[in-house]
Every structure is written in C-alpha cells, then in structure tokens.
Enzyme design. Structure first.
Site, PDB file in Angstrom:
ATOM      1  N   HIS A 177       0.819  -1.229   0.000  1.00  0.00           N
ATOM      2  CA  HIS A 177       0.000   0.000   0.000  1.00  0.00           C
ATOM      3  C   HIS A 177       0.845   1.267   0.000  1.00  0.00           C
ATOM      4  O   HIS A 177       0.317   2.355   0.208  1.00  0.00           O
ATOM      5  CB  HIS A 177      -0.959   0.001   1.202  1.00  0.00           C
ATOM      6  CG  HIS A 177      -2.118  -0.928   1.034  1.00  0.00           C
ATOM      7  ND1 HIS A 177      -2.959  -1.298   2.062  1.00  0.00           N
ATOM      8  CD2 HIS A 177      -2.578  -1.580  -0.069  1.00  0.00           C
ATOM      9  CE1 HIS A 177      -3.886  -2.126   1.597  1.00  0.00           C
ATOM     10  NE2 HIS A 177      -3.670  -2.312   0.317  1.00  0.00           N
TER      11      HIS A 177
ATOM     12  N   CYS B 267       6.823  18.986  -4.910  1.00  0.00           N
ATOM     13  CA  CYS B 267       7.878  18.109  -5.443  1.00  0.00           C
ATOM     14  C   CYS B 267       9.244  18.761  -5.259  1.00  0.00           C
ATOM     15  O   CYS B 267       9.422  19.946  -5.537  1.00  0.00           O
ATOM     16  CB  CYS B 267       7.611  17.848  -6.921  1.00  0.00           C
ATOM     17  SG  CYS B 267       8.916  16.899  -7.724  1.00  0.00           S
TER      18      CYS B 267
ATOM     19  N   ALA C  40      -0.664  -9.813  18.714  1.00  0.00           N
ATOM     20  CA  ALA C  40       0.592 -10.184  18.073  1.00  0.00           C
ATOM     21  C   ALA C  40       1.782  -9.966  19.004  1.00  0.00           C
ATOM     22  O   ALA C  40       2.700 -10.797  19.052  1.00  0.00           O
ATOM     23  CB  ALA C  40       0.763  -9.376  16.792  1.00  0.00           C
TER      24      ALA C  40
HETATM   25  P1  OAD Z   1      -8.127  -3.407   9.740  1.00  0.00           P
HETATM   26  O1  OAD Z   1      -8.305  -2.245  10.653  1.00  0.00           O
HETATM   27  O2  OAD Z   1      -9.189  -3.679   8.728  1.00  0.00           O
HETATM   28  O3  OAD Z   1      -7.961  -4.739  10.592  1.00  0.00           O
HETATM   29  C1  OAD Z   1      -7.087  -4.825  11.681  1.00  0.00           C
HETATM   30  C2  OAD Z   1      -7.094  -6.246  12.186  1.00  0.00           C
HETATM   31  O4  OAD Z   1      -6.143  -6.341  13.227  1.00  0.00           O
HETATM   32  C3  OAD Z   1      -8.429  -6.727  12.773  1.00  0.00           C
HETATM   33  O5  OAD Z   1      -8.753  -7.997  12.220  1.00  0.00           O
HETATM   34  C4  OAD Z   1      -8.150  -6.824  14.277  1.00  0.00           C
HETATM   35  O6  OAD Z   1      -8.887  -7.887  14.890  1.00  0.00           O
HETATM   36  C5  OAD Z   1      -6.674  -7.119  14.282  1.00  0.00           C
HETATM   37  N1  OAD Z   1      -5.962  -6.712  15.510  1.00  0.00           N
HETATM   38  C6  OAD Z   1      -6.251  -5.676  16.348  1.00  0.00           C
HETATM   39  N2  OAD Z   1      -5.353  -5.607  17.347  1.00  0.00           N
HETATM   40  C7  OAD Z   1      -4.465  -6.615  17.125  1.00  0.00           C
HETATM   41  C8  OAD Z   1      -3.291  -7.069  17.806  1.00  0.00           C
HETATM   42  N3  OAD Z   1      -2.864  -6.459  18.931  1.00  0.00           N
HETATM   43  N4  OAD Z   1      -2.622  -8.136  17.301  1.00  0.00           N
HETATM   44  C9  OAD Z   1      -3.050  -8.748  16.175  1.00  0.00           C
HETATM   45  N5  OAD Z   1      -4.150  -8.368  15.492  1.00  0.00           N
HETATM   46  C10 OAD Z   1      -4.848  -7.320  15.960  1.00  0.00           C
HETATM   47  O7  OAD Z   1      -6.680  -3.221   9.063  1.00  0.00           O
HETATM   48  P2  OAD Z   1      -6.099  -3.878   7.737  1.00  0.00           P
HETATM   49  O8  OAD Z   1      -6.620  -5.255   7.535  1.00  0.00           O
HETATM   50  O9  OAD Z   1      -4.638  -3.674   7.770  1.00  0.00           O
HETATM   51  O10 OAD Z   1      -5.458   0.783   3.379  1.00  0.00           O
HETATM   52  O11 OAD Z   1      -6.729  -2.920   6.632  1.00  0.00           O
HETATM   53  C11 OAD Z   1      -6.368  -3.069   5.292  1.00  0.00           C
HETATM   54  C12 OAD Z   1      -6.311  -1.730   4.595  1.00  0.00           C
HETATM   55  O12 OAD Z   1      -7.538  -1.038   4.764  1.00  0.00           O
HETATM   56  C13 OAD Z   1      -5.276  -0.774   5.173  1.00  0.00           C
HETATM   57  O13 OAD Z   1      -3.978  -1.005   4.674  1.00  0.00           O
HETATM   58  C14 OAD Z   1      -5.786   0.563   4.751  1.00  0.00           C
HETATM   59  C15 OAD Z   1      -7.269   0.383   4.992  1.00  0.00           C
HETATM   60  O14 OAD Z   1      -8.120   1.090   4.198  1.00  0.00           O
HETATM   61  C16 OAD Z   1      -5.001   2.004   2.998  1.00  0.00           C
HETATM   62  O15 OAD Z   1      -5.039   2.987   3.702  1.00  0.00           O
HETATM   63  C17 OAD Z   1      -4.422   2.057   1.642  1.00  0.00           C
END
Ligand code: OAD
Length: 243
Positions: A116, A145, A229
């Site tokens: 990303h 820039c 984690a």
């Molecule tokens: P999310 O906010 O959708 O999900 C975060 C996940 O982390 C959830 O499943 C939680 O249960 C889990 N979680 C929370 N605390 C945790 C911990 N201490 N240890 C392990 N897991 C934990 O975030 P992403 O899946 O990363 O894109 O979201 C994907 C993309 O959506 C992001 O990269 C972003 C967003 O829109 C952009 O901004 C380009």
C-alpha cells in the site's frame, strides 16, 4: 501452543509474513476498522481517494501529516522485533505488509514489500518523481515536489487505485514457493490478503493466522492463534528456537 505448529515452523525454509494494521496496534497506531478504528471517525472517501485529493489536497495532507506524527511517535513492538530476528533464521523470508507506517523497517527488517506504499514517501502529481519525506510536521502543506515544484501526494494506494503490479508479482511468486505463511493483524476487509493467502494455499503452504478476532480468512487457516501479536510472537519465537 500446538506442537505441530512449532514443528511446521522448524521445518519451513521459505516463510512469508502478511501484516496489517493489527500488528502496529500495540505500538499505539490506530487500526482502520473496529470500534476505535480510523474509518469510524473519518470517511475514507473524504481522505483516501484521488477525488478527495483533487478536491482538497490541503485537508488530505493535514490528515496524513497527523498520521505521520502518530507513526513517528510510535516504537516497533515485540511482534515487529521478532519478525526482524526471524529474517536471519529462515533461508528465505519476506514481509508483505499493507501498513504504511514504516515500523517493520525501523525494527530492522530488510525484505519488505509495502503493497500500500509508505507514509514516508511522496509522489509528484506532475513529474511522477517519488521522494522520501520524513519530517513531520510538514513545513508546508500541501507538500511540493523536490524536483519540479509540482503538487506532491502521499505515495499510498488509495481506494479506487490499482496496486503496483511489479510489487504484487514479486509477492505472489514468493508465496507460491512458501512453505509457511503467517498472517498477522489484518481483517481481510480489503481483499488482497485473501488473494495472497489463497495463492499460498494453492502452492501448498501452511497458513497461520494471528489475530484476536476471527476474520474472513480464518476458515482457510491451518492454525489460528487468537491473541495480540505482541504477546504471541515472542512466545512462538522462543518455542521455535527451543528456548
Ligand atoms: P483493519 O483495521 O481492517 O484490521 C485490523 C485487524 O487487526 C483486525 O482484524 C483486528 O482484529 C486485528 N488486531 C487488532 N489488534 C491486534 C493485535 N494487537 N494483534 C493482532 N491483530 C490485531 O486493518 P487492515 O486489515 O490492515 O489501506 O486494513 C487493510 C487496509 O484497509 C489498510 O492497509 C488501509 C485500509 O483502508 C489504505 O489505507 C491504503
């Protein structure tokens, strides 16, 4: 902790890690979804789309600079640190992260694909130059820039934009060779981790999920570890090394 899981780690030579916002949650960086998630307080379409940037580049940069401040104040946690150590233990090791926060690099990891993009890089909307921008708060908003003075944008994949195919090709080909894939802290609400994990499964990898909550990918997993984690990773790492 399941004995077969530890053996699977010990027998693995090529290991891929897929990370999402959850791995940085304990460093104090908010995730996107869930009760405290960024998308609860901000509308993605106002801030993380090309249209939003065309309408109001100042507002988009203000928001990203606020997030940069949070990332700069955060420290890598135990999960990032363990991943950096694991890189030297396995023959081939790659982190494929959706996170833009730079914490894997700061923890010492070297083989990282940031699918990303990075909050610490900017891209010129006129000449396409990609450059490092690591000072926060920014002296001037919107950022310009360094080469041509044109309007720069965060070098991040926004909603409605395409992934960098070169990076994805590298990720997919590594996953097809992987013996084991560890998926940490991603909800799978953005579909890419699901495709990545499915691809690894087709190549016969063992899939492991670390997430306190069930996700859209959980049913594909060979092992699911339901805790944070930063708690699980050091424990897992000790067992893999027989400490
Ligand atoms: P999310 O906010 O959708 O999900 C975060 C996940 O982390 C959830 O499943 C939680 O249960 C889990 N979680 C929370 N605390 C945790 C911990 N201490 N240890 C392990 N897991 C934990 O975030 P992403 O899946 O990363 O894109 O979201 C994907 C993309 O959506 C992001 O990269 C972003 C967003 O829109 C952009 O901004 C380009």
């Amino acid at each position: 902790m399941n004995h077969d899981l530890i053996n699977d780690f010990k027998n693995a030579k090529t290991v891929a890690i897929i990370t999402g916002a959850g791995i940085s949650a304990e460093s104090g960086i908010p995730t996107f979804r869930g009760d405290q998630g960024l998308w609860k307080n901000f509308r993605a379409e106002d801030l993380a789309t090309p249209d939003a940037f065309r309408r109001n580049p100042e507002m988009v940069w203000e928001w990203y600079d606020w997030r940069r401040g949070k990332c700069a104040a955060a420290e890598p946690n135990a999960a990032h640190v363990v991943l950096a150590e694991m890189e030297n233990y396995f023959d081939d090791f790659l982190i494929i992260t959706q996170n833009v926060d730079g914490l894997h690099r700061r923890a010492g990891s070297k083989n990282i694909i940031e699918i990303h993009g990075s909050i610490w890089k900017a891209r010129c909307t006129q000449c396409g130059n990609v450059f490092a921008s690591e000072v926060t708060p920014l002296a001037e908003i919107p950022l310009k820039c360094q080469d041509c003075g044109g309007l720069a944008r965060p070098d991040i994949v926004w909603f409605g934009e395409s992934y960098d195919m070169g990076l994805l090709d590298r990720a997919f080909s590594f996953l097809s060779q992987s013996d084991l894939v560890l998926i940490i802290g991603t909800s799978g609400m953005v579909n890419m981790p699901l495709y990545l994990a499915r691809h690894a499964l087709d190549g016969n990898a063992v899939l492991v999920e670390i997430n306190p909550e069930e996700t859209s990918m959980s049913s594909m997993m060979h092992y699911t570890l339901r805790d944070s984690a930063a708690l699980i990773m050091p424990e897992l790492w000790q067992k893999i090394r027989n400490i």
